[in-house]
Motif scaffolding. Sequence first.
Motif, PDB file in Angstrom:
ATOM      1  N   LYS A   6      13.727  19.550 -23.600  1.00 42.09           N
ATOM      2  CA  LYS A   6      14.378  18.277 -23.288  1.00 42.09           C
ATOM      3  C   LYS A   6      15.432  18.466 -22.206  1.00 42.09           C
ATOM      4  N   ASP A  11      10.906  15.146 -22.705  1.00 37.63           N
ATOM      5  CA  ASP A  11      11.197  14.733 -24.076  1.00 37.63           C
ATOM      6  C   ASP A  11       9.865  14.417 -24.758  1.00 37.63           C
ATOM      7  N   ASP A  13       9.122  13.549 -27.765  1.00 34.46           N
ATOM      8  CA  ASP A  13       9.137  12.345 -28.596  1.00 34.46           C
ATOM      9  C   ASP A  13       8.981  11.096 -27.739  1.00 34.46           C
ATOM     10  N   LYS A  14       9.650  11.059 -26.593  1.00 34.74           N
ATOM     11  CA  LYS A  14       9.524   9.912 -25.696  1.00 34.74           C
ATOM     12  C   LYS A  14       8.113   9.793 -25.141  1.00 34.74           C
ATOM     13  N   GLU A  17       5.987   8.159 -27.640  1.00 33.09           N
ATOM     14  CA  GLU A  17       6.248   6.720 -27.649  1.00 33.09           C
ATOM     15  C   GLU A  17       5.492   6.024 -26.519  1.00 33.09           C
TER      16      GLU A  17
END
Length: 323
Positions: A6, A11, A13-14, A17
Amino acid sequence: MVTEYKKSGVDLDKIKELHSIEASIITSTYKRTILGAGHYSGVIELNGMKIAIHVDGVGTKTLLAKKAGRYKEVGVDCVAMNVNDLISIGAIPQALVDYIALEEPSEKIVSGVIQGIVEGAKEAEIDVVGGETAVMKDVVNGFDLSCTAIGVVEELKTGNNVVPGDVIIGLSSNGVHANGFTLIRRLLDQNRLSWEDWEAELLKPTRIYVKPLLEVLDLIKAAGHITGGSFSKLRRITNYSLDLHLPEPPPIFKAVEEAGVPHDEMYRVFNMGVGMVLFAEKDNVEEILRRTNPYCPAQIIGKVESETGKIKVHTYKSQFLYL
């Protein structure tokens, strides 16, 4: 959680998404789709034939190719990143087209990349049927590269029939392959990892798994190509709990960890020496190992358990983590 990846600008997780947003939007177009977004390749049915399609690139590994002045390796990488995802769902790769975007016209880059694409295509036994080259000075730093590949499917291998008790087999990687290089470049830029010591290892192209998988498609239930997001990619195959016991990784991964990447993060970003994972019934394991080992080292690395929701990874340091 702030990770080294990160901090480097990626990222995970992003990204997940964004994938979810994209998938929710494109489903409105589905007319012929029988396997949509969220697996290793998409599949449509056309005149009774199942056709798989996948698009991928080599990420920021292009910047290290530019640094080294070596371009053939990333051409092989680009083929591998596509055909490995096709074969993961049981699709037999057939052909691809390439896309090269350049900061400025460069015969050295284009010829090197195309030589690598041809080498990879011959290894995967597919046709290179065309491509596109663009010069975009204000957009591209050096060059960017991607391919789109198609395959044909007789029997989908999506993991729907994976059950507790099935065995998990790992096929060895050829090193870092073509993901995680934003993090690796940060370590290089900060002199935490030596370019002189690891240049050749970092530029090794992604292993192409088409031939070994073609040998065992009749014996496996599913396959998982380990790329960005590492072993969490196996969630595409099953929600059952997985118990993985991974072998000691090649030295390059230890060097990256010693450069300052936490042990658990290594297993969330990199393949750690296992580039392809197979799921199979216990009775088929011995024959799978016999057929795949002539192409690349293979071994049992785990099993499917009864509960759902966890991927438990036992590492060579006798530690374990959940993905």
